[in-house]
Design a protein around this motif. Structure first.
Motif, PDB file in Angstrom:
ATOM      1  N   ARG A  85      -9.701  -4.821   2.927  1.00 58.59           N
ATOM      2  CA  ARG A  85     -10.369  -3.641   2.370  1.00 58.59           C
ATOM      3  C   ARG A  85     -11.699  -3.360   3.045  1.00 58.59           C
ATOM      4  NH1 ARG A  85      -6.101  -1.646   0.647  1.00 58.59           N
ATOM      5  NH2 ARG A  85      -7.206  -0.111  -0.609  1.00 58.59           N
ATOM      6  N   CYS A 144      -6.273  -8.095  -2.230  1.00 53.27           N
ATOM      7  CA  CYS A 144      -7.464  -7.311  -1.900  1.00 53.27           C
ATOM      8  C   CYS A 144      -8.738  -8.094  -2.210  1.00 53.27           C
ATOM      9  CB  CYS A 144      -7.494  -6.009  -2.686  1.00 53.27           C
ATOM     10  SG  CYS A 144      -6.074  -4.958  -2.396  1.00 53.27           S
ATOM     11  N   THR A 145      -9.638  -8.130  -1.254  1.00 54.12           N
ATOM     12  CA  THR A 145     -10.892  -8.856  -1.437  1.00 54.12           C
ATOM     13  C   THR A 145     -11.631  -8.463  -2.716  1.00 54.12           C
ATOM     14  OG1 THR A 145     -11.049  -8.941   0.958  1.00 54.12           O
ATOM     15  CG2 THR A 145     -13.046  -9.474  -0.294  1.00 54.12           C
ATOM     16  N   PRO A 146     -11.828  -7.160  -2.987  1.00 48.05           N
ATOM     17  CA  PRO A 146     -12.653  -6.805  -4.152  1.00 48.05           C
ATOM     18  C   PRO A 146     -12.098  -7.356  -5.458  1.00 48.05           C
ATOM     19  CG  PRO A 146     -12.333  -4.894  -2.737  1.00 48.05           C
ATOM     20  CD  PRO A 146     -11.406  -5.957  -2.239  1.00 48.05           C
ATOM     21  N   MET A 149      -5.332  -5.410   3.435  1.00 53.05           N
ATOM     22  CA  MET A 149      -5.719  -6.274   2.324  1.00 53.05           C
ATOM     23  C   MET A 149      -7.169  -6.707   2.299  1.00 53.05           C
ATOM     24  SD  MET A 149      -3.497  -9.672   3.088  1.00 53.05           S
ATOM     25  CE  MET A 149      -4.110 -10.595   1.693  1.00 53.05           C
ATOM     26  N   PRO A 151     -16.164   2.334  -6.553  1.00 50.44           N
ATOM     27  CA  PRO A 151     -17.396   3.040  -6.190  1.00 50.44           C
ATOM     28  C   PRO A 151     -17.460   4.402  -6.880  1.00 50.44           C
ATOM     29  CG  PRO A 151     -15.886   2.876  -4.304  1.00 50.44           C
ATOM     30  CD  PRO A 151     -15.173   2.296  -5.487  1.00 50.44           C
ATOM     31  N   GLY A 152     -18.651   4.880  -7.075  1.00 51.27           N
ATOM     32  CA  GLY A 152     -18.816   6.203  -7.685  1.00 51.27           C
ATOM     33  C   GLY A 152     -18.836   6.103  -9.200  1.00 51.27           C
ATOM     34  N   THR A 199     -11.490   0.467  -4.449  1.00 51.19           N
ATOM     35  CA  THR A 199     -11.426  -0.128  -3.113  1.00 51.19           C
ATOM     36  C   THR A 199     -10.245  -1.081  -2.994  1.00 51.19           C
ATOM     37  OG1 THR A 199     -12.911  -1.909  -3.785  1.00 51.19           O
ATOM     38  CG2 THR A 199     -13.934   0.031  -2.800  1.00 51.19           C
ATOM     39  N   THR A 200      -9.384  -1.103  -3.991  1.00 53.12           N
ATOM     40  CA  THR A 200      -8.235  -2.018  -3.989  1.00 53.12           C
ATOM     41  C   THR A 200      -6.937  -1.230  -3.876  1.00 53.12           C
ATOM     42  OG1 THR A 200      -8.230  -1.885  -6.373  1.00 53.12           O
ATOM     43  CG2 THR A 200      -9.375  -3.760  -5.413  1.00 53.12           C
ATOM     44  N   ILE A 201      -5.835  -1.950  -3.662  1.00 57.30           N
ATOM     45  CA  ILE A 201      -4.533  -1.286  -3.549  1.00 57.30           C
ATOM     46  C   ILE A 201      -4.025  -0.879  -4.932  1.00 57.30           C
ATOM     47  CG2 ILE A 201      -2.091  -1.632  -2.950  1.00 57.30           C
ATOM     48  CD1 ILE A 201      -3.029  -3.413  -0.636  1.00 57.30           C
ATOM     49  N   LYS A 203     -12.428   5.917  -8.635  1.00 57.45           N
ATOM     50  CA  LYS A 203     -12.106   5.590  -7.234  1.00 57.45           C
ATOM     51  C   LYS A 203     -11.979   4.086  -7.153  1.00 57.45           C
ATOM     52  CE  LYS A 203     -14.296   9.459  -4.960  1.00 57.45           C
ATOM     53  NZ  LYS A 203     -15.476   9.974  -4.278  1.00 57.45           N
ATOM     54  N   GLU A 232     -23.044  -3.849 -10.463  1.00 57.41           N
ATOM     55  CA  GLU A 232     -22.999  -3.837  -8.992  1.00 57.41           C
ATOM     56  C   GLU A 232     -21.649  -4.357  -8.490  1.00 57.41           C
ATOM     57  OE1 GLU A 232     -25.631  -3.189  -6.780  1.00 57.41           O
ATOM     58  OE2 GLU A 232     -27.160  -2.719  -8.291  1.00 57.41           O
ATOM     59  N   VAL A 233     -21.198  -5.447  -9.066  1.00 56.78           N
ATOM     60  CA  VAL A 233     -19.906  -5.998  -8.643  1.00 56.78           C
ATOM     61  C   VAL A 233     -18.812  -4.987  -8.964  1.00 56.78           C
ATOM     62  CG1 VAL A 233     -18.211  -7.846  -8.957  1.00 56.78           C
ATOM     63  CG2 VAL A 233     -20.646  -8.392  -8.915  1.00 56.78           C
ATOM     64  N   GLY A 243     -14.103 -10.201  -6.686  1.00 56.69           N
ATOM     65  CA  GLY A 243     -14.901  -9.487  -7.684  1.00 56.69           C
ATOM     66  C   GLY A 243     -14.468  -9.795  -9.107  1.00 56.69           C
ATOM     67  N   THR A 253     -19.068  -1.841  -9.117  1.00 57.54           N
ATOM     68  CA  THR A 253     -19.153  -0.703  -8.201  1.00 57.54           C
ATOM     69  C   THR A 253     -18.513  -1.030  -6.853  1.00 57.54           C
ATOM     70  OG1 THR A 253     -21.187  -0.127  -9.326  1.00 57.54           O
ATOM     71  CG2 THR A 253     -20.735   1.034  -7.279  1.00 57.54           C
ATOM     72  N   SER A 254     -18.522  -2.310  -6.487  1.00 53.50           N
ATOM     73  CA  SER A 254     -17.836  -2.686  -5.253  1.00 53.50           C
ATOM     74  C   SER A 254     -16.322  -2.581  -5.407  1.00 53.50           C
ATOM     75  CB  SER A 254     -18.190  -4.126  -4.854  1.00 53.50           C
ATOM     76  OG  SER A 254     -19.552  -4.197  -4.520  1.00 53.50           O
ATOM     77  N   LEU A 291       0.832  -1.202   0.000  1.00 51.22           N
ATOM     78  CA  LEU A 291       0.000   0.000   0.000  1.00 51.22           C
ATOM     79  C   LEU A 291       0.872   1.259   0.000  1.00 51.22           C
ATOM     80  CD1 LEU A 291      -3.031   0.756   0.143  1.00 51.22           C
ATOM     81  CD2 LEU A 291      -2.704   1.065   2.581  1.00 51.22           C
ATOM     82  N   LEU A 301     -18.535  -9.438  -1.145  1.00 45.84           N
ATOM     83  CA  LEU A 301     -17.491 -10.183  -1.857  1.00 45.84           C
ATOM     84  C   LEU A 301     -16.798 -11.187  -0.932  1.00 45.84           C
ATOM     85  CD1 LEU A 301     -16.113  -7.229  -3.974  1.00 45.84           C
ATOM     86  CD2 LEU A 301     -17.327  -9.228  -4.836  1.00 45.84           C
TER      87      LEU A 301
END
Lengths: 466, 785, 204
Positions: free
Chosen positions: B62, A361-363, B60, A400-401, A423-425, A421, A393-394, A367, A396-397, A202, B107
């Motif tokens: 998130r 990263c989870t997303p 990680m 986002p935006g 949600t991941t690194i 934007k 939708e996925v 995703g 956007t997770s 990060l 997720l």
């Protein structure tokens, strides 16, 4: 079907200045002999005759934008290492794997000494103790050429102890990967070079210039970026900035592939060449194959949001591409003609990024694969309109935006500028969504035609008790 | 937390203090702190999975995304890796944050099986809880979930269910960063990422249980707890582990009046939430079928059950008839209250001698040096190790010291005869043959590099009985020299049993040098006729096996207070069943002198009762009155009778971090050092130290731990093995002037050339047959059989 | 015999010595091991763990992250057919089907004779020469289905064994830093001052 380049002419046709591809026309462009005969290691000699800070200033003046994708000026990047903190390292990013891109591989295979000279100049200018030249694992030929060139350069005194008989000494160590796209991301590259899983760190706090290899200040530069240095030190920053525009000086290499008549890697003048020039110009790709119509193109490597013919007249320059809803990335254009199955095309890219997720990263980890599975279902004709909504939708997770996209006169859409934007690194997760979003936004009819309409799917019940 | 501390907080201006706002409310924070940590002091809970306050953040999962105002509008950042900054504006409640958090949770659940009803974690599962509080409320994932073989054992104690794993990196980070045992790792990539050990190489870490505790889902489960209870059936009380003398804080949990689990509790000065596996899982011994649950008295060759009244009167009779020739051995495994009550009894009944140790520690005068706390040691620029292997004997202290080194706060100078778990973290390791500590110390202090290092600031010596095959006088002489010649030095005693410091402090320290060895010698000469064993097993624990055997043969009667029929107890005339840990209340004192509470959670087994109660009842049977009936009264009297334990400290001691109480100790010098001769070059000098898992009853009576102990072997340097011409694993005869044993020999580069290492108290040949209490060192021959 | 042989141990030590920390050599050493054995065995990973001073689990964690390391035997030749956008646009799917048909195995499979493993690959950085494939990481550009047939024929006939070394061998040329020319790696903790030459004056 051989190991040579059938369309080698594409690299240098036209009357344009050549900085990094100037030796490509020679069959022995990779040899030390040819290199020396064509001005090789002159930049280094000039550099070593000046104090390091002078050399650094010269590179700063040239404003060499990083060619790896982010476009950050190299000279400024070198200046970000904290004052007085040592050792400092140079890590050369030769892990080129962005879909559509392959300029670094050519530079390594065809002019390895130019790269080595660039590395040595950078180490001298920024006070770097050691250089690691990280080449993508699958590029066996590039590894061979660079290894041979390094062996020559060591023997001839251009690398190693007391370079050119001076007090300056630095090692350039050849390192090679083992197949992981994400390692092209600079912090993942550093992890990989430390012998770890190539998972990005990060930023902040892990800006390599401050906390890089082994936690020490580290400059990560792209192969093409460094390959510019010998020319700049030989000819001076002024000669360099005279080419291109004020914000994007010099030249850059662009690979144009897909449905064009003459795909190839071209060294173009930065900032002024338009996409129309590149795709249709006589010096470049000479138009769409079989006289077909252009449907869409990816302007900056697989991660970039797509453009359509509406954007052809935008010049190849970062800020303008960004305002139009995309980015230039690593310098790669992939062209799709009117025969292209858009959802299927998007799937190849989404599958790529889902496959290349590092899993951190989870997303991205969850995703990316989810997007791929839904899209696969749609492409196979088994999707529903709820699946199309679910793709958004996925996505956007992950992002986002508002997501950037190009304008479309056909659909009456205004552009949403880059960036997004996330949600991941790193950009792998968003990149799995980018082709889905571009394709769905710019060609909605191709998806709608493929799916079954359902009024409502009671989603909560599905999956329970599996 | 004392009143002085809060006073400091109110008045001092912290140069590192910053103010941020979270959802419009002002929060004070410290520079370098992460937003999530600051938010944890407010009502605004930020959901999280990978974040753990005792490990480096990785950002990680998130899940902890929040918005921070930036120059270009609100930025989405992970609050676990974004440091606070003065004036920072944080929002955790905007639509975008909510959307992002719900998105990540959906997720995370995508591939998570819906097997909560059969999952150990169900009911205390962060994923389950946060899915309710911060999740989308429904799953739209209709695809096939990831499938892996359902739980696979990754060690003898831990099972892994990869389908439940959400890949938060907590267990793998713990193994690498905290325990230093990177035996589990992420493997594969992307959506196929999984946690695994190397094929056929188990996660054999002494700290593996912590990964189960910090797993935010039910992916890691502990074999001793699997399917034992549901969280909503659990009752718990906070207590202190007394397995060793570190004194880790724990939550003792029971279900249906049976102990089922210990969980680590984060005590900042002590264990940071971590436990070793031995401490964590030996709760099984409490409900072991081998417990002694009724009093026994001797009837000829056998011990027969009897009533408490009968047993106590028999015991009183034996004590009275010994006419003062009574000695008490033990007391270091119980509470302070237990030890104090027995000290009262020993005073009243005029016992001749007493010692809470077993000839395997250091003399109580070790407390007369300036004393260090664990925190002081782990913030000192230099730690000198003159101690047994902390990883084996005081595992969580090992974690703390390792952390101090890894974070760059401390450097270790180790003076040792055998490599320890900390050797690879040591800045300097000075090896010496047993008996030559003093020379090694002198050489160490004379080294200019080391002298410069010692001058950098406080120096803490962690001192303990590093080898049981030599006299403690060797260590004490070395320690005297260090303390006498190094500035700003203090000592952290690396003591053996859970409450040895407490027992020695409240009245069970030997007087006039009459320690355990002297007591046993007095038994041999007839000066002691009755031995009272208070939770002790000299036949297994005293290093000189021959001495104990002779003492037991000579002594007229033995009275044993214990939970198990151990070897020594079997020789007793009267056996009084004692309540175990978890079955009684009280306080304990850890190795740094910190007094904390221990809590009763379950009913004592059978008719067993706490040691303190037995002391009072025995006093009564002796016609002496200790007019106390409840543990609170015992505690209050104990604290008033010991000046350092002021009454107002009682309340403090019962809180989490307890209070450090100075120990009064006489500085009387112990026996003079016997000059150590040169080793005959055909011989090896013996080193013997303990392993975490040995024949200790807490381990052997815990079915999950009993198989983890190795069996006895002798270890020599690979070149020495070559020299004696034996192959690895061959049987050899090891003999000293006092005895001989047969056992397998192995090569180990942890052993110094010319020495032989035999672990103490393992199944198989007993190293104590080679050791004599009156010899400064033990030299042995190793020959083929 | 899957630990590194003596010659490779010497080579491994030479490689390790180039890095400030030994673990950095791990990926090159895994390649060396794969070059020796054709794939990565457990014994090999345990040996590499010894050589660079980490646990076997750490070696496995790193190795399994990277696509090129194989943990089961693969064919002498591994054919990677690219399927990412540019190649897909130029018909790579047909190439894959052709190869599957010709070899009688699906992507991911190895022919029963152990000669050829077929893989579906992601972008190989030759997009302007699409569709492309690699055999043991040696390129073939602008491949037609007929080219696939002749490639497989040539591989089976052993015609390409000079050009294409067996799977595991990557670069045929290695870097060698002559002892008298190399500066040498120093642990980062031991080099915390500026390099002597970085003194504000010209080096020449």
């Amino acid at each position: 079907m051989t190991g040579t380049y059938a369309h080698a002419a594409g690299f240098y046709s036209g009357d344009r200045p050549r900085i990094v591809t100037s030796r490509f026309e020679h069959a022995d462009s990779y040899s030390l002999e040819r290199y020396l005969a064509t001005g090789g290691y002159q930049g280094l000699r000039k550099a070593l005759a000046r104090p390091a800070t002078d050399v650094h200033d010269e590179v700063k003046k040239a404003t060499v934008l990083g060619r790896g994708g982010a476009g950050f000026p190299a000279g400024t990047k070198w200046g970000l290492t904290p004052e007085g903190v040592f050792p400092r390292y140079l890590v050369v990013n030769g892990d080129e794997s962005e879909p559509g891109t392959y300029k670094d591989r050519l530079l390594m295979e065809r002019d390895p000494h130019q790269l080595i000279e660039g590395c040595v100049i950078a180490c001298y200018a920024a006070g770097l103790s050691q250089c690691f030249l990280y080449i993508r694992g699958e590029m066996a030929h590039a590894q061979e050429r660079v290894a041979a060139a390094l062996n020559e350069a060591y023997a001839a005194g251009y690398v190693g102890k007391n370079i050119l008989g001076s007090k300056f000494s630095v090692d350039v160590v050849l390192h090679w990967g083992a197949g992981a796209y994400v390692v092209g991301e600079e912090t993942a590259l550093i992890e990989s070079l430390e012998g770890n899983r190539g998972m990005p760190r990060l930023k902040p706090p892990f800006f390599p210039a401050a906390i890089g290899l082994y936690g020490k200040p580290t400059i990560v530069n792209n192969v093409e970026t460094l390959s510019n240095l010998p020319w700049i030190l030989t000819n001076g920053a002024e000669a360099y900035t005279a080419i291109g525009t004020a914000t994007s000086p010099g030249t850059r290499m662009v690979a144009v592939s897909g449905h064009v008549k003459r795909p190839g890697v071209y060294e173009i003048i930065n900032g002024t060449t338009t996409f129309r020039d590149l795709i249709y110009g006589d010096d470049f790709c000479q138009g769409i194959r079989n006289g077909n119509e252009l449907k869409a193109f990816v302007p900056g490597g697989g991660s970039a949001p797509w453009f359509t013919p509406d954007q052809l007249d935008i010049p190849f320059e970062g800020p303008q591409a960004g305002a139009a809803g995309s980015m230039l990335g690593s310098g790669a254009i992939m062209v799709m003609d009117h025969t292209t199955d858009i959802p299927a095309a998007a799937l190849t890219l989404t599958r790529f990024y889902a496959h290349e997720s590092c899993g951190k990263c989870t997303p991205c980890r969850e995703g990316g694969t989810w997007l791929e599975r839904i899209l696969r279902r749609v492409v196979d004709g088994k999707g529903t309109d709820a699946d199309l909504q679910q793709l958004i939708e996925v996505g956007t997770s992950i992002c986002p935006g508002d997501f950037p996209h190009a304008s479309s006169t056909r659909l009456g859409l205004a552009a949403v500028p880059f960036p997004y934007k996330m949600t991941t690194i790193c950009f792998v997760g968003p990149s799995a969504y980018t082709p889905v979003h571009s394709a769905l936004t710019l060609f909605p009819e191709e998806f709608e035609a493929r799916v079954t309409k359902r009024t409502h799917i009671p989603v909560t019940a599905v999956g329970v008790g599996e | 937390m004392s009143t002085t501390e809060s006073h400091d907080e109110a008045t001092a201006v912290d140069p590192n203090a910053v103010n941020i706002t979270i959802n419009g409310r002002s929060v004070s924070a410290v520079k370098g702190e992460m937003i999530i940590a600051a938010a944890d002091r407010t009502a605004d809970f930020i959901p999280r999975f990978c974040y753990h306050p005792r490990m480096k953040p990785v950002g990680m999962c998130r899940q902890c995304l929040v918005e921070v105002e930036g120059p270009r509008g609100p930025m989405m950042v992970v609050s676990c890796m974004t440091p606070v900054a003065d004036g920072q504006v944080v929002r955790t409640d905007t639509d975008q944050v909510k959307q992002a958090q719900e998105g990540v949770l959906e997720l995370l659940l995508a591939n998570h099986p819906l097997d909560c009803p059969v999952c150990d974690k169900g009911g205390e599962c962060p994923l389950q809880d946060q899915a309710f509080s911060h999740g989308p409320g429904e799953s739209r994932y209709v695809e096939e979930k990831r499938h892996y073989e359902k739980p696979i054992p990754i060690s003898d104690l831990v099972f892994l269910d990869r389908e439940r794993c959400i890949l938060c990196d907590r267990c793998t980070r713990f193994a690498n960063e905290v325990a230093g045992d990177p035996l589990i790792s992420f493997t594969h990539r992307g959506n196929n990422t999984q946690v695994l050990t190397f094929p056929d190489e188990p996660f054999a870490s002494y700290f593996s249980g912590n990964t189960v505790q910090i797993c935010p889902v039910g992916a890691l489960t502990a074999q001793p707890y699997r399917f034992k209870a549901r969280p909503w059936d659990l009752e718990e009380r906070e207590s202190t582990c007394t397995t060793c003398s570190v004194g880790c804080r724990i939550a003792v949990q029971s279900s249906r009046d049976e102990l089922v689990r210990y969980q680590g509790v984060d005590s900042d000065p002590v264990n940071w939430g971590w436990l070793c596996d031995r401490g964590r899982f030996n709760f099984q011994s409490v409900s072991s079928d081998d417990r002694v649950t009724t009093p026994h008295v001797r009837d000829g060759q056998t011990l027969v059950e009897t009533t408490w009244v009968d047993a106590l009167s028999r015991a009183a009779q034996l004590i009275s008839s010994a006419s003062g020739k009574v000695a008490l051995l033990g007391g270091a495994r119980g509470t302070n209250e237990d030890a104090w009550a027995w000290a009262q009894l020993a005073d009243l009944a005029k016992f001749k001698m007493r010692d809470a140790q077993m000839g395997d520690g250091l003399p109580a005068r070790v407390f007369s040096y300036p004393q260090a706390t664990i925190d002081a040691a782990c913030s000192a620029p230099t730690i000198i190790l003159l101690a047994p292997d902390l990883k084996e004997e005081l595992p969580v202290l090992y974690l703390r010291v390792r952390d101090a080194v890894e974070k760059g706060r401390s450097r270790i100078v180790e003076i040792t005869s055998h490599d320890s778990g900390l050797t690879k973290y040591a800045w300097k390791s000075v090896h010496h043959e047993p008996g030559h500590q003093l020379d090694a110390v002198r050489a160490t202090l004379a080294d200019t590099d080391i002298a410069a290092q010692l001058a950098k600031g406080p120096v803490v010596v962690i001192a303990g009985r590093s080898s049981l095959a030599e006299s403690e006088a060797n260590i004490m002489a070395a320690l005297d020299t260090i303390v006498g010649s190094v500035a700003h030095v203090s000592v952290l005693p690396a003591l053996r049993r859970g409450n040895v410091r407490g027992a020695l402090s409240v009245g069970l320290a030997p007087t006039d040098g009459n320690d355990a060895t002297h007591i046993l010698k007095s038994a041999v000469t007839g000066d002691i006729e009755c031995l009272v064993l208070l939770g002790s097993d000299p036949l297994s624990d005293h290093p000189d096996a021959d001495l104990v055997r002779r003492a037991f043969a000579s002594v007229r009667n033995i009275i044993a207070v214990d939970m198990f029929m151990n070897q020594s107890v079997q020789s007793a005339s009267v056996v009084l069943p004692a309540a175990a840990f978890g079955e009684k209340n009280g306080t304990t004192t850890n190795l740094e002198g910190r007094v904390t509470n221990v809590a009763q959670k379950v009913t004592p087994r059978g008719t067993s009762r706490p040691d303190w109660m037995i002391a009072i009842e025995l006093a009564h049977a002796l016609g002496r009155d200790i007019p106390l009936t409840r543990v609170e009264e015992v505690q209050a009297h104990m604290m008033t009778s010991i000046p350092q334990m002021q009454t107002e400290n009682v309340a403090v001691a019962l809180r989490r971090n307890g209070i450090v109480v100075p120990t009064v100790a006489s500085a009387a010098s112990s026996a003079a050092v016997t000059p150590v001769g040169t080793r005959n070059s055909y011989e090896f000098r013996l080193v013997s130290g303990r392993k975490l898992y040995d024949k200790a009853t807490g381990t052997t009576a815990s079915r999950s731990l009993v198989n983890l102990a190795d069996s006895a072997a002798v270890y020599v340097h690979p070149q020495d093995l070559e020299r004696i011409g034996k192959s690895d694993g061959a049987s050899v005869r090891v003999s000293s002037s006092s005895g001989a044993i047969a056992l397998p020999v192995h090569a180990s580069s942890a052993v110094v050339r010319g020495t032989a290492f035999v672990p103490f108290n393992l199944a198989g040949a007993d190293v104590r047959e080679l050791i004599r209490h009156d010899q400064a060192v033990t030299d042995v021959r190793i020959e083929g059989i | 015999m899957s630990r590194l042989n003596d010659a490779n141990v010497a080579l491994a030590k030479e490689i390790i010595a180039r890095y400030p920390r030994p673990k950095s050599a791990l990926i090159p050493l895994l390649h060396l091991s794969q070059e020796q054995n054709g794939y990565i065995t457990n014994d090999a990973m345990a040996h590499l763990a010894e050589l660079v001073g980490v646990t076997s689990a750490e070696v496995y964690g790193t190795a399994s992250f990277y696509e090129m390391f194989k943990f089961e035997p693969v064919g002498k030749y591994v054919i990677n057919i690219c399927g990412t956008l540019s190649c897909a646009l130029m018909g790579s799917e047909e190439l894959l089907h052709r190869a599957e048909h010709k070899l009688g195995v699906k992507a991911g499979g190895t022919t029963p004779d152990g000669l050829i493993t077929l893989e579906h690959a992601e972008c190989q950085a030759a997009c302007t020469e699409a569709p492309c494939l690699q055999v043991n990481y040696r390129y073939r550009f602008r491949v037609t289905p007929a080219d696939v047939d002749s490639l497989i024929h040539d591989l089976r006939a052993g015609k390409l064994s000079d050009e294409i070394p067996a799977h595991g061998t990557l670069a045929k040329v290695r870097q060698h830093i002559p002892a008298d020319r190399g500066v040498g790696a120093v642990a980062p903790e031991a080099a915390t001052t500026a390099p002597a030459w970085f003194d504000g004056k010209a080096a020449l």
